[in-house]
Design an enzyme around this catalytic site. Structure first.
Site, mmCIF file in Angstrom:
data_model
loop_
_atom_site.group_PDB
_atom_site.id
_atom_site.type_symbol
_atom_site.label_atom_id
_atom_site.label_comp_id
_atom_site.label_asym_id
_atom_site.label_seq_id
_atom_site.Cartn_x
_atom_site.Cartn_y
_atom_site.Cartn_z
ATOM 1 N N SER A 44 0.822 -1.216 0.000
ATOM 2 C CA SER A 44 0.000 0.000 0.000
ATOM 3 C C SER A 44 0.857 1.267 0.000
ATOM 4 C CB SER A 44 -0.889 0.001 1.246
ATOM 5 O OG SER A 44 -1.592 1.216 1.334
ATOM 6 N N LYS A 103 -3.395 2.590 -2.007
ATOM 7 C CA LYS A 103 -3.000 3.558 -0.973
ATOM 8 C C LYS A 103 -4.107 3.687 0.081
ATOM 9 C CE LYS A 103 -0.985 7.272 0.800
ATOM 10 N NZ LYS A 103 0.146 7.005 1.715
ATOM 11 N N GLY A 104 -3.715 3.957 1.316
ATOM 12 C CA GLY A 104 -4.662 4.050 2.430
ATOM 13 C C GLY A 104 -5.792 5.058 2.207
ATOM 14 N N ASN A 114 9.580 8.560 4.046
ATOM 15 C CA ASN A 114 8.410 9.264 3.522
ATOM 16 C C ASN A 114 7.538 9.758 4.652
ATOM 17 O OD1 ASN A 114 5.447 8.067 3.489
ATOM 18 N ND2 ASN A 114 6.873 6.330 3.576
ATOM 19 N N GLY A 130 1.646 11.686 4.666
ATOM 20 C CA GLY A 130 0.513 12.182 5.448
ATOM 21 C C GLY A 130 -0.799 11.573 4.979
ATOM 22 N N CYS A 178 0.456 3.698 11.026
ATOM 23 C CA CYS A 178 1.095 4.804 10.336
ATOM 24 C C CYS A 178 1.772 5.742 11.322
ATOM 25 C CB CYS A 178 0.095 5.589 9.520
ATOM 26 S SG CYS A 178 0.869 7.009 8.760
ATOM 27 N N LYS A 229 -2.495 -4.775 9.454
ATOM 28 C CA LYS A 229 -1.100 -4.438 9.155
ATOM 29 C C LYS A 229 -0.431 -3.893 10.413
ATOM 30 C CE LYS A 229 1.680 -2.095 5.740
ATOM 31 N NZ LYS A 229 1.621 -1.461 4.432
ATOM 32 N N ASN A 237 4.868 -2.391 8.547
ATOM 33 C CA ASN A 237 4.820 -1.011 8.047
ATOM 34 C C ASN A 237 6.206 -0.354 8.203
ATOM 35 O OD1 ASN A 237 3.717 1.546 7.259
ATOM 36 N ND2 ASN A 237 1.744 0.855 8.029
ATOM 37 N N GLY A 286 12.373 0.181 2.512
ATOM 38 C CA GLY A 286 13.380 -0.233 1.533
ATOM 39 C C GLY A 286 14.318 -1.277 2.096
#
Ligand SMILES: Cc1cc2nc3c(=O)[nH]c(=O)nc-3n(C[C@H](O)[C@H](O)[C@H](O)COP(=O)(O)O)c2cc1C
Length: 304
Positions: free
Chosen positions: A20, A44-45, A68, A71, A129, A164, A191, A216
């Protein structure tokens, strides 16, 4: 040779999906690779309402990875359905929708809306997040809240639920178990990691948000450990992710206990990566006479 795997009631033709937030809403990558070859597309969320996201710069390159702080920019449920769903619903492979909210009720409401839409493959709950101030982090780092949010979504939908998990915990096992007990069909591990980078010439943080999420290849060994620990704690399938660049990386996650994997950051520099992983996985199995990909899951040999 069987490459298909099962995530709750959802069957995937192969165990390789995208992560995501690294693959837009699928349509952005449609010219770059055949989406129908993937195990699933993960978007994407999305929360209930549109979100503008953080100020720029929102990304920064670091050694063997990236930071990243997007937001969680997004079109909201209605915007997503109008703008992206007509494309996604025509794909032959399932779409997994990553959802989030700032309250337990909002998560449940978003889950209900996607249940009502029909045709969604599964919901992935982003409870981890680290980038935004208004919620997110506390769901994934507080066992009680995690259980509440998963249970509320479980009551709201019959769609398969993937929780997640946040890597930002001392011991992932109780979180994995809480999600399983509350009715999650699968876990996604992991995450991004909270992190920061500074430009030494300007003395300013490289992200406008100051801190962000690290992803990464640099996070891969840490993510492998989390998958291994989570796999020991639960019976439900785990989708492993964190720095996967090739089939060997994906196989490592599977040996640690993952049933499926997701390619994230690598999509930005080599959009063919998910397809290369599938081809490499097939080759690995062919060379070793492995007939079913599920034989790889949890096959790490640990001396006791
Ligand atoms: C730019 C960017 C945006 C992301 N957005 C989301 C998101 O909206 N929801 C979510 O659950 N994870 C999000 N993630 C996390 C990824 O899905 C994945 O868990 C993480 O990047 C680790 O995999 P990787 O190292 O292969 O990138 C994002 C990651 C990146 C790099």
């Amino acid at each position: 040779m069987n490459l298909s795997v099962q995530i709750g009631t959802l069957r995937l033709q192969n165990p390789v999906m995208v992560a995501s937030g690294t693959f837009g809403y699928g349509v952005e990558y449609a010219q770059l690779l055949d989406l129908n070859q993937l195990g699933a597309v993960v978007v994407k969320g999305i929360r209930l309402h549109p979100v503008r996201g953080n100020l720029t710069p929102r990304t920064a390159e670091v050694t063997s990875g990236m930071l990243n702080a997007i937001g969680l920019q997004g079109p909201g449920v209605d915007g997503f359905i109008k703008k992206y769903w007509p494309f996604l619903k025509k794909l032959k492979v399932p779409t997994i929708i990553n959802i989030w909210g700032t309250t337990v009720d909002e998560y449940a409401e978003v889950a209900k809306r996607f249940e009502a839409l029909g045709g969604v493959g599964a919901l992935e709950l982003n409870v981890s997040c680290p980038n935004i101030k208004e919620g997110g982090a506390q769901f994934g780092t507080d066992v009680k809240l995690l259980r509440q949010v998963v249970a509320a979504c479980r009551r709201a939908t019959q769609l398969p639920i993937i929780t997640k998990l946040s890597p930002n915990v001392v011991n992932i096992a109780p979180f994995a178990k809480a999600a399983e007990d509350a009715g999650s069909d699968a876990l996604a591990v992991t995450n991004s990691y909270p992190a920061m980078a500074i430009d030494i010439e300007t003395r300013k943080p490289k992200l406008a948000n100051i801190t962000g999420g690290l992803t990464g290849p640099c996070i891969k060994p840490i993510a492998i450990k989390l998958v291994w620990e989570a796999a020991k704690a639960v019976k439900i399938p785990i989708i492993g992710m964190g720095g996967i660049q090739n089939a060997a990386d994906a196989i490592e996650f599977m040996m640690a206990g993952a049933t499926a994997v997701a390619v994230g950051t690598a999509n930005f520099y080599e959009p063919q990566t998910p397809l290369q992983v599938i081809a490499g996985l097939r080759e690995f199995m062919r060379q070793r006479g492995i007939k079913d990909v599920r034989e790889i899951t949890g096959s790490v040999q640990v001396a006791r």
